[in-house]
Scaffold this motif. Structure first.
Motif, PDB file in Angstrom:
ATOM      1  N   GLY A  82       0.822  -1.203   0.000  1.00 50.60           N
ATOM      2  CA  GLY A  82       0.000   0.000   0.000  1.00 50.60           C
ATOM      3  C   GLY A  82       0.857   1.254   0.000  1.00 50.60           C
ATOM      4  N   LEU A  83       0.885   1.960  -1.130  1.00 56.71           N
ATOM      5  CA  LEU A  83       1.664   3.188  -1.232  1.00 56.71           C
ATOM      6  C   LEU A  83       0.874   4.380  -0.737  1.00 56.71           C
ATOM      7  N   MET A  84      -0.427   4.358  -0.996  1.00 52.79           N
ATOM      8  CA  MET A  84      -1.378   5.345  -0.492  1.00 52.79           C
ATOM      9  C   MET A  84      -2.687   4.609  -0.292  1.00 52.79           C
ATOM     10  N   PRO A  85      -3.652   5.179   0.435  1.00 52.56           N
ATOM     11  CA  PRO A  85      -4.888   4.443   0.711  1.00 52.56           C
ATOM     12  C   PRO A  85      -5.527   3.833  -0.533  1.00 52.56           C
ATOM     13  N   GLY A  86      -5.577   2.503  -0.568  1.00 52.36           N
ATOM     14  CA  GLY A  86      -6.192   1.794  -1.678  1.00 52.36           C
ATOM     15  C   GLY A  86      -5.371   1.701  -2.936  1.00 52.36           C
ATOM     16  N   ILE A  87      -4.178   2.289  -2.960  1.00 50.21           N
ATOM     17  CA  ILE A  87      -3.346   2.335  -4.162  1.00 50.21           C
ATOM     18  C   ILE A  87      -2.060   1.559  -3.917  1.00 50.21           C
ATOM     19  N   GLY A  88      -1.702   0.670  -4.845  1.00 51.09           N
ATOM     20  CA  GLY A  88      -0.456  -0.060  -4.675  1.00 51.09           C
ATOM     21  C   GLY A  88      -0.389  -1.289  -5.565  1.00 51.09           C
ATOM     22  N   TYR A  89       0.389  -2.277  -5.110  1.00 53.66           N
ATOM     23  CA  TYR A  89       0.647  -3.502  -5.861  1.00 53.66           C
ATOM     24  C   TYR A  89       0.068  -4.700  -5.112  1.00 53.66           C
ATOM     25  N   TYR A  90      -0.391  -5.699  -5.866  1.00 48.74           N
ATOM     26  CA  TYR A  90      -1.089  -6.833  -5.275  1.00 48.74           C
ATOM     27  C   TYR A  90      -0.617  -8.127  -5.925  1.00 48.74           C
ATOM     28  N   VAL A  91      -0.531  -9.197  -5.108  1.00 47.99           N
ATOM     29  CA  VAL A  91      -0.254 -10.530  -5.637  1.00 47.99           C
ATOM     30  C   VAL A  91      -1.146 -11.509  -4.892  1.00 47.99           C
ATOM     31  N   GLU A  92      -1.615 -12.530  -5.595  1.00 45.72           N
ATOM     32  CA  GLU A  92      -2.595 -13.454  -5.024  1.00 45.72           C
ATOM     33  C   GLU A  92      -2.323 -14.878  -5.474  1.00 45.72           C
ATOM     34  N   LEU A  93      -2.531 -15.808  -4.540  1.00 55.96           N
ATOM     35  CA  LEU A  93      -2.430 -17.248  -4.810  1.00 55.96           C
ATOM     36  C   LEU A  93      -3.789 -17.874  -4.560  1.00 55.96           C
ATOM     37  N   SER A  94      -4.244 -18.720  -5.494  1.00 52.79           N
ATOM     38  CA  SER A  94      -5.512 -19.427  -5.320  1.00 52.79           C
ATOM     39  C   SER A  94      -5.430 -20.744  -6.089  1.00 52.79           C
ATOM     40  N   ALA A  95      -6.503 -21.500  -6.049  1.00 52.74           N
ATOM     41  CA  ALA A  95      -6.532 -22.753  -6.799  1.00 52.74           C
ATOM     42  C   ALA A  95      -6.386 -22.510  -8.297  1.00 52.74           C
ATOM     43  N   GLU A 202       1.972   5.214 -10.187  1.00 52.76           N
ATOM     44  CA  GLU A 202       2.496   6.556  -9.938  1.00 52.76           C
ATOM     45  C   GLU A 202       1.485   7.623 -10.369  1.00 52.76           C
ATOM     46  N   TRP A 203       0.838   7.412 -11.512  1.00 51.15           N
ATOM     47  CA  TRP A 203      -0.178   8.373 -11.973  1.00 51.15           C
ATOM     48  C   TRP A 203      -1.290   8.481 -10.934  1.00 51.15           C
ATOM     49  N   LEU A 204      -1.736   7.348 -10.425  1.00 52.03           N
ATOM     50  CA  LEU A 204      -2.813   7.347  -9.435  1.00 52.03           C
ATOM     51  C   LEU A 204      -2.384   8.016  -8.130  1.00 52.03           C
ATOM     52  N   CYS A 205      -1.165   7.731  -7.698  1.00 54.09           N
ATOM     53  CA  CYS A 205      -0.672   8.358  -6.468  1.00 54.09           C
ATOM     54  C   CYS A 205      -0.588   9.872  -6.622  1.00 54.09           C
ATOM     55  N   THR A 206      -0.243  10.323  -7.809  1.00 55.15           N
ATOM     56  CA  THR A 206      -0.110  11.755  -8.053  1.00 55.15           C
ATOM     57  C   THR A 206      -1.462  12.448  -8.172  1.00 55.15           C
ATOM     58  N   HIS A 207      -2.370  11.846  -8.933  1.00 52.95           N
ATOM     59  CA  HIS A 207      -3.608  12.547  -9.278  1.00 52.95           C
ATOM     60  C   HIS A 207      -4.804  12.173  -8.414  1.00 52.95           C
ATOM     61  N   VAL A 208      -4.866  10.926  -7.970  1.00 51.72           N
ATOM     62  CA  VAL A 208      -6.010  10.522  -7.148  1.00 51.72           C
ATOM     63  C   VAL A 208      -5.847  10.999  -5.715  1.00 51.72           C
ATOM     64  N   ARG A 209      -4.608  10.982  -5.223  1.00 50.90           N
ATOM     65  CA  ARG A 209      -4.363  11.430  -3.856  1.00 50.90           C
ATOM     66  C   ARG A 209      -3.838  12.858  -3.800  1.00 50.90           C
ATOM     67  N   GLY A 210      -3.383  13.381  -4.951  1.00 55.68           N
ATOM     68  CA  GLY A 210      -2.925  14.765  -4.988  1.00 55.68           C
ATOM     69  C   GLY A 210      -1.637  14.999  -4.258  1.00 55.68           C
ATOM     70  N   SER A 211      -0.760  13.995  -4.169  1.00 56.97           N
ATOM     71  CA  SER A 211       0.530  14.165  -3.494  1.00 56.97           C
ATOM     72  C   SER A 211       1.548  13.266  -4.159  1.00 56.97           C
ATOM     73  N   GLU A 212       2.807  13.428  -3.748  1.00 57.66           N
ATOM     74  CA  GLU A 212       3.883  12.693  -4.405  1.00 57.66           C
ATOM     75  C   GLU A 212       3.882  11.232  -4.001  1.00 57.66           C
ATOM     76  N   LEU A 213       4.400  10.412  -4.889  1.00 57.29           N
ATOM     77  CA  LEU A 213       4.504   8.988  -4.637  1.00 57.29           C
ATOM     78  C   LEU A 213       5.485   8.710  -3.531  1.00 57.29           C
ATOM     79  N   SER A 214       5.069   7.871  -2.595  1.00 56.34           N
ATOM     80  CA  SER A 214       5.965   7.443  -1.517  1.00 56.34           C
ATOM     81  C   SER A 214       6.104   5.941  -1.576  1.00 56.34           C
ATOM     82  N   ARG A 215       7.330   5.458  -1.613  1.00 57.35           N
ATOM     83  CA  ARG A 215       7.585   4.028  -1.705  1.00 57.35           C
ATOM     84  C   ARG A 215       7.513   3.340  -0.341  1.00 57.35           C
ATOM     85  N   ARG A 216       7.398   4.089   0.714  1.00 56.27           N
ATOM     86  CA  ARG A 216       7.394   3.471   2.047  1.00 56.27           C
ATOM     87  C   ARG A 216       6.185   3.920   2.843  1.00 56.27           C
TER      88      ARG A 216
END
Length: 216
Positions: A82-95, A202-216
């Motif tokens: 999660g880089l910002m609320p609801g924004i980030g990278y996801y990985v999933e394992l299932s059958a 990065e586009w979403l972090c910039t425009h949806v949250r209106g602030s710079e991308l934070s990796r941590r």
């Protein structure tokens, strides 16, 4: 131990859980879940973290308080950066295999408003259209919750009406449980995909949250 892939037992565990989503099944197979699912996912998370940020594993339990489906367990194991609320990278394992994605997963009203305003403006909307087109051309799928019709306040002939329909938007790729999923190649594929999704995130972090991308 480093990540070596997901064993056959992980997929067998979820096949069984899909057939019998009960506390009894989970209790009887909890050690299998810990060893075949959770342990390798934690190992994968540890190896992805240095480049993409801290990876958090989701709990296996479903929130059934307001759900019609009272099945107690998720039929997949997900992990999220999660880089910002609801924004980030996801990985999933299932059958069904392994799924990797990147984008915005929640549709809070303020996020949707900022997203659509940015899509509407040429200076920000055109770059999004270009990068999503590149992702689709590269074989990734553009997903998310979206309206069947145009959103209020926008014309049907808007040049980015397809993007404006989205209330959440993310790119993803699914892989079936072929032999390579039992090897470290899983990490390499997830890394390549997350890097490809980087411009969208990065586009979403910039425009949806209106602030710079934070990796941590």
């Amino acid at each position: 131990m480093g990540f070596t892939g997901f064993p056959d037992e992980a997929f067998l565990f979820y096949e069984g859980l899909e057939a019998d989503n009960s506390k009894t099944y989970f209790a009887q197979h909890k050690q299998l879940y810990e060893e075949a699912v959770r342990a390798p996912m934690l190992a994968l998370a540890d190896e992805l973290g240095p480049e993409f940020g801290e990876v958090h594993l989701f709990r296996p339990y479903r929130d059934v308080r307001f759900a019609k489906d009272k099945s107690p367990y998720k039929t997949h194991q997900g992990a999220f950066v999660g880089l910002m609320p609801g924004i980030g990278y996801y990985v999933e394992l299932s059958a069904a295999g392994v799924f990797a994605a990147g984008g915005v997963y929640t549709g809070a009203s303020d996020q949707v408003a900022r997203y659509r305003a940015a899509v509407d403006e040429d200076v920000s909307g055109k770059p999004l259209a270009a990068l999503t087109e590149r992702l689709v051309t590269a074989g990734y799928e553009l997903m998310g919750d979206r309206l069947k019709t145009r959103p209020r306040g926008f014309d049907d002939d808007h040049p980015r009406i397809g993007l404006l329909r989205h209330r959440s938007i993310y790119a993803g790729v699914r892989w079936e449980p072929e032999p390579w999923v039992h090897t470290p190649e899983v990490r390499a594929r997830v890394e390549r995909s997350w890097r490809a999704f980087g411009p969208l995130v990065e586009w979403l972090c910039t425009h949806v949250r209106g602030s710079e991308l934070s990796r941590r």
